[in-house]
Design a protein around this motif. Structure first.
Motif, PDB file in Angstrom:
ATOM      1  N   HIS A  40       6.917   6.515   3.002  1.00 54.83           N
ATOM      2  CA  HIS A  40       5.888   6.073   3.957  1.00 54.83           C
ATOM      3  C   HIS A  40       6.015   4.589   4.277  1.00 54.83           C
ATOM      4  CE1 HIS A  40       3.961   9.953   3.303  1.00 54.83           C
ATOM      5  NE2 HIS A  40       4.275   9.779   2.039  1.00 54.83           N
ATOM      6  N   GLY A  41       6.912   3.871   3.607  1.00 48.24           N
ATOM      7  CA  GLY A  41       7.137   2.445   3.891  1.00 48.24           C
ATOM      8  C   GLY A  41       6.033   1.543   3.389  1.00 48.24           C
ATOM      9  N   GLY A  42       5.098   2.085   2.611  1.00 46.36           N
ATOM     10  CA  GLY A  42       3.993   1.276   2.075  1.00 46.36           C
ATOM     11  C   GLY A  42       3.134   2.150   1.181  1.00 46.36           C
ATOM     12  N   ILE A  43       2.100   1.547   0.603  1.00 46.26           N
ATOM     13  CA  ILE A  43       1.289   2.287  -0.371  1.00 46.26           C
ATOM     14  C   ILE A  43       0.311   3.229   0.321  1.00 46.26           C
ATOM     15  CG2 ILE A  43      -0.403   2.032  -2.234  1.00 46.26           C
ATOM     16  CD1 ILE A  43       0.956  -0.787  -2.667  1.00 46.26           C
ATOM     17  N   VAL A  44       0.339   4.493  -0.075  1.00 42.38           N
ATOM     18  CA  VAL A  44      -0.623   5.486   0.434  1.00 42.38           C
ATOM     19  C   VAL A  44      -1.680   5.670  -0.664  1.00 42.38           C
ATOM     20  CG1 VAL A  44      -0.934   7.837   1.295  1.00 42.38           C
ATOM     21  CG2 VAL A  44       1.231   6.623   1.712  1.00 42.38           C
ATOM     22  N   PRO A  45      -2.917   5.200  -0.431  1.00 42.71           N
ATOM     23  CA  PRO A  45      -3.927   5.175  -1.491  1.00 42.71           C
ATOM     24  C   PRO A  45      -4.123   6.505  -2.208  1.00 42.71           C
ATOM     25  CG  PRO A  45      -4.707   3.919   0.390  1.00 42.71           C
ATOM     26  CD  PRO A  45      -3.419   4.571   0.816  1.00 42.71           C
ATOM     27  N   GLU A  46      -4.177   7.606  -1.471  1.00 44.16           N
ATOM     28  CA  GLU A  46      -4.425   8.911  -2.095  1.00 44.16           C
ATOM     29  C   GLU A  46      -3.269   9.297  -3.036  1.00 44.16           C
ATOM     30  OE1 GLU A  46      -7.008  10.744  -2.214  1.00 44.16           O
ATOM     31  OE2 GLU A  46      -6.108  12.545  -3.077  1.00 44.16           O
ATOM     32  N   LEU A  47      -2.058   8.986  -2.610  1.00 46.25           N
ATOM     33  CA  LEU A  47      -0.902   9.301  -3.464  1.00 46.25           C
ATOM     34  C   LEU A  47      -0.912   8.424  -4.713  1.00 46.25           C
ATOM     35  CD1 LEU A  47       1.959   9.724  -0.816  1.00 46.25           C
ATOM     36  CD2 LEU A  47       0.556  11.485  -1.914  1.00 46.25           C
ATOM     37  N   ALA A 162      -2.975 -11.830   3.034  1.00 45.06           N
ATOM     38  CA  ALA A 162      -2.582 -12.486   1.786  1.00 45.06           C
ATOM     39  C   ALA A 162      -1.080 -12.781   1.852  1.00 45.06           C
ATOM     40  CB  ALA A 162      -2.883 -11.578   0.608  1.00 45.06           C
ATOM     41  N   ALA A 163      -0.626 -13.726   1.027  1.00 43.79           N
ATOM     42  CA  ALA A 163       0.802 -14.106   1.066  1.00 43.79           C
ATOM     43  C   ALA A 163       1.700 -12.894   0.795  1.00 43.79           C
ATOM     44  CB  ALA A 163       1.066 -15.214   0.055  1.00 43.79           C
ATOM     45  N   GLY A 164       1.357 -12.102  -0.210  1.00 44.19           N
ATOM     46  CA  GLY A 164       2.178 -10.929  -0.551  1.00 44.19           C
ATOM     47  C   GLY A 164       2.178  -9.902   0.567  1.00 44.19           C
ATOM     48  N   GLU A 165       1.014  -9.749   1.197  1.00 43.30           N
ATOM     49  CA  GLU A 165       0.874  -8.815   2.314  1.00 43.30           C
ATOM     50  C   GLU A 165       1.786  -9.256   3.465  1.00 43.30           C
ATOM     51  OE1 GLU A 165      -3.181  -8.946   3.559  1.00 43.30           O
ATOM     52  OE2 GLU A 165      -2.983  -7.287   4.982  1.00 43.30           O
ATOM     53  N   ALA A 166       1.842 -10.568   3.720  1.00 43.91           N
ATOM     54  CA  ALA A 166       2.707 -11.087   4.782  1.00 43.91           C
ATOM     55  C   ALA A 166       4.172 -10.816   4.444  1.00 43.91           C
ATOM     56  CB  ALA A 166       2.464 -12.587   4.970  1.00 43.91           C
ATOM     57  N   PHE A 167       4.545 -10.994   3.180  1.00 44.45           N
ATOM     58  CA  PHE A 167       5.912 -10.658   2.746  1.00 44.45           C
ATOM     59  C   PHE A 167       6.185  -9.182   3.030  1.00 44.45           C
ATOM     60  CE2 PHE A 167       6.420 -14.624   0.383  1.00 44.45           C
ATOM     61  CZ  PHE A 167       7.796 -14.778   0.325  1.00 44.45           C
ATOM     62  N   ASP A 168       5.246  -8.327   2.624  1.00 36.42           N
ATOM     63  CA  ASP A 168       5.462  -6.879   2.761  1.00 36.42           C
ATOM     64  C   ASP A 168       5.557  -6.457   4.230  1.00 36.42           C
ATOM     65  OD1 ASP A 168       5.381  -6.690   0.000  1.00 36.42           O
ATOM     66  OD2 ASP A 168       3.258  -6.174  -0.060  1.00 36.42           O
ATOM     67  N   LYS A 169       4.666  -7.037   5.069  1.00 37.76           N
ATOM     68  CA  LYS A 169       4.668  -6.638   6.485  1.00 37.76           C
ATOM     69  C   LYS A 169       5.931  -7.132   7.193  1.00 37.76           C
ATOM     70  CE  LYS A 169      -0.323  -6.252   7.206  1.00 37.76           C
ATOM     71  NZ  LYS A 169      -1.526  -6.951   7.706  1.00 37.76           N
ATOM     72  N   THR A 170       6.360  -8.346   6.857  1.00 35.54           N
ATOM     73  CA  THR A 170       7.575  -8.867   7.489  1.00 35.54           C
ATOM     74  C   THR A 170       8.798  -8.081   7.000  1.00 35.54           C
ATOM     75  OG1 THR A 170       6.510 -11.004   7.654  1.00 35.54           O
ATOM     76  CG2 THR A 170       8.896 -10.991   7.940  1.00 35.54           C
ATOM     77  N   GLY A 180       8.481  -4.231  -0.359  1.00 34.55           N
ATOM     78  CA  GLY A 180       9.106  -5.146   0.586  1.00 34.55           C
ATOM     79  C   GLY A 180       9.288  -6.573   0.121  1.00 34.55           C
ATOM     80  N   GLY A 181       8.281  -7.143  -0.566  1.00 32.13           N
ATOM     81  CA  GLY A 181       8.316  -8.565  -0.924  1.00 32.13           C
ATOM     82  C   GLY A 181       9.583  -8.978  -1.676  1.00 32.13           C
ATOM     83  N   PRO A 182       9.865  -8.305  -2.803  1.00 35.44           N
ATOM     84  CA  PRO A 182      11.073  -8.684  -3.553  1.00 35.44           C
ATOM     85  C   PRO A 182      12.352  -8.461  -2.741  1.00 35.44           C
ATOM     86  CG  PRO A 182       9.623  -7.308  -4.896  1.00 35.44           C
ATOM     87  CD  PRO A 182       9.048  -7.309  -3.517  1.00 35.44           C
ATOM     88  N   ALA A 183      12.361  -7.421  -1.888  1.00 34.52           N
ATOM     89  CA  ALA A 183      13.554  -7.153  -1.059  1.00 34.52           C
ATOM     90  C   ALA A 183      13.749  -8.282  -0.055  1.00 34.52           C
ATOM     91  CB  ALA A 183      13.398  -5.814  -0.332  1.00 34.52           C
ATOM     92  N   LEU A 184      12.648  -8.752   0.545  1.00 30.35           N
ATOM     93  CA  LEU A 184      12.762  -9.847   1.511  1.00 30.35           C
ATOM     94  C   LEU A 184      13.255 -11.118   0.812  1.00 30.35           C
ATOM     95  CD1 LEU A 184      10.458 -10.677   4.449  1.00 30.35           C
ATOM     96  CD2 LEU A 184      11.227 -12.505   2.969  1.00 30.35           C
ATOM     97  N   ALA A 185      12.720 -11.366  -0.393  1.00 27.50           N
ATOM     98  CA  ALA A 185      13.136 -12.564  -1.138  1.00 27.50           C
ATOM     99  C   ALA A 185      14.634 -12.498  -1.463  1.00 27.50           C
ATOM    100  CB  ALA A 185      12.308 -12.697  -2.412  1.00 27.50           C
ATOM    101  N   ALA A 186      15.102 -11.310  -1.836  1.00 25.85           N
ATOM    102  CA  ALA A 186      16.529 -11.161  -2.169  1.00 25.85           C
ATOM    103  C   ALA A 186      17.386 -11.406  -0.933  1.00 25.85           C
ATOM    104  CB  ALA A 186      16.784  -9.767  -2.743  1.00 25.85           C
ATOM    105  N   LEU A 187      16.934 -10.897   0.223  1.00 28.29           N
ATOM    106  CA  LEU A 187      17.691 -11.085   1.456  1.00 28.29           C
ATOM    107  C   LEU A 187      17.667 -12.554   1.894  1.00 28.29           C
ATOM    108  CD1 LEU A 187      19.251  -9.508   3.654  1.00 28.29           C
ATOM    109  CD2 LEU A 187      17.087  -9.286   4.892  1.00 28.29           C
ATOM    110  N   ALA A 188      16.511 -13.207   1.697  1.00 29.41           N
ATOM    111  CA  ALA A 188      16.370 -14.617   2.089  1.00 29.41           C
ATOM    112  C   ALA A 188      17.387 -15.492   1.355  1.00 29.41           C
ATOM    113  CB  ALA A 188      14.950 -15.101   1.796  1.00 29.41           C
ATOM    114  N   ALA A 189      17.722 -15.091   0.136  1.00 27.68           N
ATOM    115  CA  ALA A 189      18.687 -15.873  -0.651  1.00 27.68           C
ATOM    116  C   ALA A 189      20.071 -15.870   0.002  1.00 27.68           C
ATOM    117  CB  ALA A 189      18.756 -15.325  -2.073  1.00 27.68           C
ATOM    118  N   GLN A 190      20.324 -14.872   0.865  1.00 30.70           N
ATOM    119  CA  GLN A 190      21.624 -14.800   1.574  1.00 30.70           C
ATOM    120  C   GLN A 190      21.561 -15.502   2.936  1.00 30.70           C
ATOM    121  OE1 GLN A 190      23.906 -13.172  -0.270  1.00 30.70           O
ATOM    122  NE2 GLN A 190      22.220 -12.713  -1.671  1.00 30.70           N
TER     123      GLN A 190
END
Ligand code: KG4
Ligand code: ZN
Length: 337
Positions: A40-47, A162-170, A180-190
């Motif tokens: 789903h590309g993000g957190i589904v509360p019910e799941l 929130a900062a983390g939310e912005a990371f996740d949405k971007t 998303g956040g850690p994946a974006l950070a890993a990509l940013a390093a490149q």
């Protein structure tokens, strides 16, 4: 050996921990829900709620079995009562209260962000009060003057994402999937610094608030402007985005230190795992003659060790639940924790 048992289930981590106040040791088990949410590309509360139900008791059983700890040694059971996803919180709260009731020990409702705030106390060099805390997670961006345990003054917060939310949405805009956040950070390093520059919203707003939602718009426009978005373009955009967020966080924290005269800075919450944030803040703090303290890396993101420690602080202060009703709060200011 007296022990505090704690449960954390406010979002997408099912975590359980035992804290021994005498030795200051924590033993924990954690399950990160990736599989149910990834499609789903993000957190589904019910799941999330359903997965917590399936995992929590199994984790508690394994924790006692692997550590050899005894139920009879429990002093109290702490659980995250909010803020967070309502259904997910209900799982941990129902289970925590039921266990406390059946073991004949107090149940202790813990504020999730107070858990993050106190997580550095479990590190090798715990900070001493008072200090200035930057709490950066998926749901919150808070600058807090921490005068002592339980005495918190909010100096600034995000007026939108929130900062983390912005990371996740971007990250989602860059098709980096979930989480998303850690994946974006890993990509940013490149990425190449300087190819793109994004705005630093509210940097000179005259207050200590933040705004991050405009950054995801800046990222979207830059993504759409690329004739054929390749991996290097993505990395360069990730890098520009991360630089902008980190700049805003660091500058506001330094401003807050100047305003309050505090000389000890603490960063906690999931985004405090971010390498650029840690490095840049450490450099700026050193230049300004300020000290800095982080939680151990494994305790930046959601975990039950921080909830167990916060529950111990509440236990010592006589702050246990007054009845057996199960109550959770999706929203809950940290000043009322
Ligand atoms: O504290 P946390 O685990 O959960 C909440 O209380 O929300 O924080 C999760 C947030 C997510 O938005 C995640 O993308 C972000 O922290 N995060 C990071 C990194 N690791 C986790 N953001 C940037 N860089 C990271 N290395
Ligand atoms: Zn959290």
């Amino acid at each position: 050996m007296p022990l505090i048992l704690a449960l954390e289930s406010s979002c997408d981590e099912t975590a359980v921990a035992l804290y021994d106040p005498d030795s200051h040791q924590v033993m924990e088990k954690l399950h990160t829900q990736i599989a149910p949410h990834r499609p789903h590309g993000g957190i589904v509360p019910e799941l999330a709620s359903r997965d917590h139900i399936q995992r929590a008791i199994v984790l508690i059983d394994a924790l006692f079995e692997e550590t050899g700890c005894k139920r009879e040694d429990l002093l109290a059971v702490g659980y995250t009562a909010g803020p967070g996803l309502m259904g997910a919180l209900m799982v941990g709260a129902s289970l925590g209260k039921s266990l406390a009731y059946s073991f004949g020990v107090p149940a202790i409702a813990v504020h999730h962000m107070e858990g993050h705030l106190l997580a550095p106390m479990l590190g090798a060099q715990p900070p001493t009060f008072p200090f200035l805390a930057l709490l950066v997670s998926g749901g919150h961006t808070l600058l807090v003057d921490v005068r002592q345990y339980g005495d918190y003054v909010i100096l600034g917060e995000s007026v939108d994402d929130a900062a983390g939310e912005a990371f996740d949405k971007t990250a989602r805009q860059l098709d980096l999937g979930y989480p998303g956040g850690p994946a974006l950070a890993a990509l940013a390093a490149q990425g190449n610094s300087g190819r793109f520059t994004f705005p630093r919203p509210m940097l000179h707003s005259g207050n200590l608030n933040f705004s991050f939602s405009g950054l995801k718009t800046a990222a979207r426009q830059t993504i759409q402007a690329q004739p054929c978005l390749n991996e290097q373009d993505k990395a360069d955009i990730a890098c520009a985005f991360e630089e902008a967020v980190v700049d805003c966080l660091c500058h506001k924290m330094l401003q807050a230190a100047q305003q309050t005269g505090r000389d000890l800075l603490v960063i906690a919450g999931g985004v405090s795992a971010n390498k650029r944030l840690r490095t840049q803040l450490a450099a700026m703090a050193e230049e300004a003659g300020l000290r800095i303290s982080y939680p151990p890396l494994g305790l930046c993101t959601d975990n039950a060790a921080m909830i167990a420690y916060a529950a111990w602080c509440k236990f010592k202060a006589g702050q246990q639940d007054g009845d057996w009703a199960i109550q959770t709060k999706a929203r809950w200011p940290i000043t009322e924790a």
